[in-house]
Scaffold this motif. Sequence first.
Motif, mmCIF file in Angstrom:
data_model
loop_
_atom_site.group_PDB
_atom_site.id
_atom_site.type_symbol
_atom_site.label_atom_id
_atom_site.label_comp_id
_atom_site.label_asym_id
_atom_site.label_seq_id
_atom_site.Cartn_x
_atom_site.Cartn_y
_atom_site.Cartn_z
ATOM 1 N N LEU A 204 6.946 29.674 -13.414
ATOM 2 C CA LEU A 204 5.578 29.703 -14.606
ATOM 3 C C LEU A 204 5.418 31.086 -15.145
ATOM 4 C CD1 LEU A 204 2.393 28.950 -14.031
ATOM 5 C CD2 LEU A 204 1.756 31.027 -12.854
ATOM 6 N N VAL A 205 4.390 29.938 -16.246
ATOM 7 C CA VAL A 205 5.063 30.987 -18.101
ATOM 8 C C VAL A 205 3.215 30.699 -17.977
ATOM 9 C CG1 VAL A 205 4.990 30.960 -20.122
ATOM 10 C CG2 VAL A 205 6.954 30.147 -18.629
ATOM 11 N N LEU A 206 2.529 32.428 -18.499
ATOM 12 C CA LEU A 206 0.896 32.617 -18.814
ATOM 13 C C LEU A 206 1.093 32.924 -19.615
ATOM 14 C CD1 LEU A 206 0.865 34.237 -14.790
ATOM 15 C CD2 LEU A 206 -0.515 32.252 -15.665
ATOM 16 N N ASP A 207 -0.475 32.454 -20.137
ATOM 17 C CA ASP A 207 -0.856 32.550 -22.127
ATOM 18 C C ASP A 207 -1.461 33.553 -21.983
ATOM 19 O OD1 ASP A 207 -1.275 32.147 -24.709
ATOM 20 O OD2 ASP A 207 -0.968 29.411 -24.677
ATOM 21 N N VAL A 208 -1.984 34.594 -21.757
ATOM 22 C CA VAL A 208 -3.488 35.226 -21.823
ATOM 23 C C VAL A 208 -3.575 35.575 -22.599
ATOM 24 C CG1 VAL A 208 -3.891 36.992 -20.475
ATOM 25 C CG2 VAL A 208 -2.456 35.614 -19.750
ATOM 26 N N LYS A 209 -4.527 34.725 -23.358
ATOM 27 C CA LYS A 209 -4.830 35.189 -25.308
ATOM 28 C C LYS A 209 -6.383 36.100 -24.950
ATOM 29 C CE LYS A 209 -4.447 31.434 -25.776
ATOM 30 N NZ LYS A 209 -2.746 30.690 -27.330
ATOM 31 N N THR A 210 -6.244 36.966 -26.240
ATOM 32 C CA THR A 210 -6.812 37.850 -26.482
ATOM 33 C C THR A 210 -7.408 37.704 -27.766
ATOM 34 O OG1 THR A 210 -4.845 38.862 -27.754
ATOM 35 C CG2 THR A 210 -4.748 39.317 -25.513
ATOM 36 N N PHE A 215 -11.208 34.642 -23.251
ATOM 37 C CA PHE A 215 -12.195 34.518 -21.867
ATOM 38 C C PHE A 215 -12.513 35.779 -21.537
ATOM 39 C CE2 PHE A 215 -13.062 34.727 -17.349
ATOM 40 C CZ PHE A 215 -14.101 33.567 -17.465
ATOM 41 N N LEU A 216 -11.106 36.533 -21.884
ATOM 42 C CA LEU A 216 -11.809 38.079 -21.752
ATOM 43 C C LEU A 216 -11.604 38.733 -23.389
ATOM 44 C CD1 LEU A 216 -9.692 38.771 -18.731
ATOM 45 C CD2 LEU A 216 -12.376 38.360 -18.648
ATOM 46 N N ARG A 217 -12.592 39.063 -23.333
ATOM 47 C CA ARG A 217 -12.629 39.636 -25.165
ATOM 48 C C ARG A 217 -11.876 40.688 -25.500
ATOM 49 N NH1 ARG A 217 -17.721 36.493 -28.814
ATOM 50 N NH2 ARG A 217 -16.090 37.422 -30.058
ATOM 51 N N LYS A 218 -11.990 41.871 -24.430
ATOM 52 C CA LYS A 218 -11.140 43.000 -23.949
ATOM 53 C C LYS A 218 -9.922 43.400 -23.854
ATOM 54 C CE LYS A 218 -16.078 45.758 -22.999
ATOM 55 N NZ LYS A 218 -16.415 46.625 -21.915
ATOM 56 N N ARG A 219 -8.944 44.114 -25.059
ATOM 57 C CA ARG A 219 -7.203 43.336 -24.703
ATOM 58 C C ARG A 219 -7.032 44.669 -22.936
ATOM 59 N NH1 ARG A 219 -2.410 42.152 -27.087
ATOM 60 N NH2 ARG A 219 -1.019 43.187 -26.215
ATOM 61 N N ALA A 220 -7.970 45.689 -23.348
ATOM 62 C CA ALA A 220 -7.530 45.503 -21.448
ATOM 63 C C ALA A 220 -7.623 44.934 -20.592
ATOM 64 C CB ALA A 220 -8.590 47.285 -21.762
ATOM 65 N N ALA A 222 -8.214 41.580 -20.901
ATOM 66 C CA ALA A 222 -6.564 40.770 -20.576
ATOM 67 C C ALA A 222 -5.709 41.328 -19.997
ATOM 68 C CB ALA A 222 -6.400 39.971 -22.067
ATOM 69 N N GLU A 223 -5.097 42.654 -20.672
ATOM 70 C CA GLU A 223 -3.873 42.883 -19.803
ATOM 71 C C GLU A 223 -4.007 43.221 -18.292
ATOM 72 O OE1 GLU A 223 -2.874 46.241 -22.128
ATOM 73 O OE2 GLU A 223 -2.286 45.665 -23.883
ATOM 74 N N PHE A 224 -4.754 43.507 -18.256
ATOM 75 C CA PHE A 224 -4.932 43.769 -16.466
ATOM 76 C C PHE A 224 -4.301 42.302 -15.371
ATOM 77 C CE2 PHE A 224 -7.302 44.046 -12.808
ATOM 78 C CZ PHE A 224 -6.303 45.478 -11.438
ATOM 79 N N LEU A 225 -5.070 41.594 -16.431
ATOM 80 C CA LEU A 225 -5.069 39.940 -15.613
ATOM 81 C C LEU A 225 -3.779 39.490 -15.900
ATOM 82 C CD1 LEU A 225 -6.834 37.720 -13.800
ATOM 83 C CD2 LEU A 225 -7.318 36.739 -16.405
ATOM 84 N N ALA A 226 -3.272 39.918 -16.345
ATOM 85 C CA ALA A 226 -1.805 39.417 -17.339
ATOM 86 C C ALA A 226 -0.915 39.650 -15.968
ATOM 87 C CB ALA A 226 -1.082 38.821 -18.682
ATOM 88 N N ALA A 227 -1.240 41.634 -16.218
ATOM 89 C CA ALA A 227 -0.315 42.054 -14.818
ATOM 90 C C ALA A 227 -0.804 41.700 -13.442
ATOM 91 C CB ALA A 227 -0.222 43.550 -15.556
ATOM 92 N N LEU A 228 -1.866 41.668 -13.692
ATOM 93 C CA LEU A 228 -1.899 41.384 -11.796
ATOM 94 C C LEU A 228 -1.428 40.023 -11.412
ATOM 95 C CD1 LEU A 228 -3.538 42.007 -9.355
ATOM 96 C CD2 LEU A 228 -5.732 40.310 -10.440
ATOM 97 N N MET A 229 -1.865 38.922 -12.528
ATOM 98 C CA MET A 229 -1.298 37.184 -12.847
ATOM 99 C C MET A 229 0.167 37.413 -11.747
ATOM 100 S SD MET A 229 -3.633 34.914 -14.340
ATOM 101 C CE MET A 229 -3.298 35.158 -15.319
ATOM 102 N N MET A 244 1.306 37.892 -24.424
ATOM 103 C CA MET A 244 -0.035 37.843 -24.534
ATOM 104 C C MET A 244 -0.167 36.934 -25.744
ATOM 105 S SD MET A 244 -1.382 39.730 -21.868
ATOM 106 C CE MET A 244 -3.068 40.545 -22.300
ATOM 107 N N THR A 245 -1.016 35.716 -26.420
ATOM 108 C CA THR A 245 -0.828 35.579 -27.397
ATOM 109 C C THR A 245 -2.637 35.658 -28.052
ATOM 110 O OG1 THR A 245 -2.190 33.221 -26.735
ATOM 111 C CG2 THR A 245 0.704 34.025 -26.539
ATOM 112 N N ASP A 246 -2.395 35.200 -29.810
ATOM 113 C CA ASP A 246 -3.433 35.687 -30.425
ATOM 114 C C ASP A 246 -4.118 34.497 -29.886
ATOM 115 O OD1 ASP A 246 -5.060 36.620 -32.907
ATOM 116 O OD2 ASP A 246 -4.178 35.693 -34.061
ATOM 117 N N MET A 247 -6.064 34.466 -29.582
ATOM 118 C CA MET A 247 -6.606 34.145 -29.971
ATOM 119 C C MET A 247 -8.071 34.824 -31.052
ATOM 120 S SD MET A 247 -8.077 30.488 -29.268
ATOM 121 C CE MET A 247 -7.273 30.634 -29.088
#
Length: 459
Positions: A204-210, A215-220, A222-229, A244-247
Motif C-alpha cells: 500500500l502507498v499512502l499519500d498523506v496531505k499537508t 484534512f489534518l492541517r498541522k504538520r505534526a 499529519a506526520e503522526f498519522l502517516a507514521a501510525l498507518m 507527505m505531499t503538498d496541499m
Amino acid sequence: MSEKAGATLHMIDLIRKKRDGLVLDAREIGFIVAGTASESIPLEQLSAWLMAAWINGLTIEETRALALAMRDSGEKFDPSRLGKQAVDKHSTGGVGDKTSFLVAPLAAACGVAVPMISGRALGHTGGTLDKLDSIPGFRSALTLAEFEAVLQQCGAAIVSQTPRLVPADRVLYALRDRTGTVECPGLICASILSKKLAAGLNALVLDVKTGSGAFLRKRADAEFLAALMVATAEGAGTHTVALMTDMSQPLGRTAGNWIEVAECVELLHGLVPVGSEDLRELSLRLAGWMIHLGGRTETAEQGYWAAAGALADGTALKVFLEMVKAQEGDLTVFDDLKASHKPGATLVLEAWKTGYVSQMDTMELGWAVQRLGAGREKAGEPVDPHAGIDFHARRGARVEKGQPFATLYATNETMLAEPVDRIKRAIALSDEPPEEVPLVSHVFARENAERYLQDTSSS
C-alpha cells in the motif's frame, strides 16, 4: 485457557476501562467490533466508547487490533488468483486530488494489480467515485466476483465499498461523524486500513496531505498519522510507505468532477497542460512506489521511470480506457473532452489586482468548489458532474489585474456569487513571490515510521 481469557465481556466494563485511560487487549477490541457488526451493542454505548477513545487515544497495539478486527468483520477480497502483486494507493484527501485516475493505469500497465476501493465527496474534499460517475454509464458498485473479473481483464479496477465489506467500519464511521470523534489518529488509521487490508493487498502507498487543504492541517498531526498507518499496516503484513505531499494549493489545474477526469485523460494522452505539471509528477512518484513495492523494480526511482514509459507509449491510456469500458462507461465522452463538458453556468473570474499568488487557503477553495454544486454537505446528496473550477494561475504565478484567474462552472447562475467571494478570500496576492514548497517533503517506511512513533511517545 486463563480465567482472564475466558471471562465474559461486557461493553460497560470496556467503556469504563477506556474512560480510565487503560489499554484494551485484542480480545476486548474484537468483542466491540463483533458487536458493532452484528448490531448487538447499542449505539449509545458505542458512542461512549468512541468518545473515551478520542479523549485518551489508542495505543499502536489497540489501533492494530481495531484495524484487523474491522477487516475481519465482513467479506474480504482475495487477489491471489490474479497472479500478480496487489498494490493500492490511498490519499487522505484534498482539492483537485485526482491521482487515482493516473496511478491505477500506470501501475497496472507495469504489471501490478490495482484493486482500488474508493469513496465519495464529503465536506471540502472531492470523491473519486463522484468523478467517475461523470462518465455516463460507469458502474462502481461491483460484486467481488465482478471486481475480480475486471482486474483479470484490465489489471486495475476502481470500485465502491460493498455492503458486506468491513461493515463494522461503516457503523463506527457514521457514529464518529455524528459524535465529534473523527479527528482521532487511531480511529482514522483503523478505519482507512481496515478497508485496504480487506482488499487483500500485498502493498500500500499512502499519500498523506499537508498544508492548507489537508484534512489534518498541522504538520505534526499529519506526520503522526502517516507514521501510525505505516507501522500498523506493516504490523499486519502489508508492505507500506507514506509520502507527505503538498496541499497548499489544489493539485493540478482543475477541481470538480468531469473536469478532473478530463485533465487526467489529457495527461494519459501525453499532453502536459499548463498547471498540470504537479499532478503529473506526483502521480509518477506514487505509481513508482506502487510498482516498486509490487516487485516490478528494485527501487522506487526505477518504478518512476517505468511509469513514465507507460505514460509516454500510451499503454497506461489503454489500461484506463479498458477499465472504463469493462465497468460499462461510455468511451465516446473522451472523443471530445470540451464538448462533453456541459455546465449549467460559466463565469470567468478576473484577477482583482496585480501581484504574485503568494498564498492559497485550499480548504476554502474546496468549499468554493462544493458550493458550485460539485460536492455535498451530507452523505447521499447529489452532485453536479460538470460543476467545478479551472485555475489559470497557480501559487507563485504573477497575475495582472483583469487577466483571467479562474473559470467557474456552476449548476446555475445563482450559485456563482458565493464561490467568487470565497476564492477572493482564499487567495493572497503580494508584491513578492512566495518560497517554493516541495511537492513531496518526506517518505515514511517501516523503520523510520516506528522510530518516529517511539520518539513521539518518549517526548
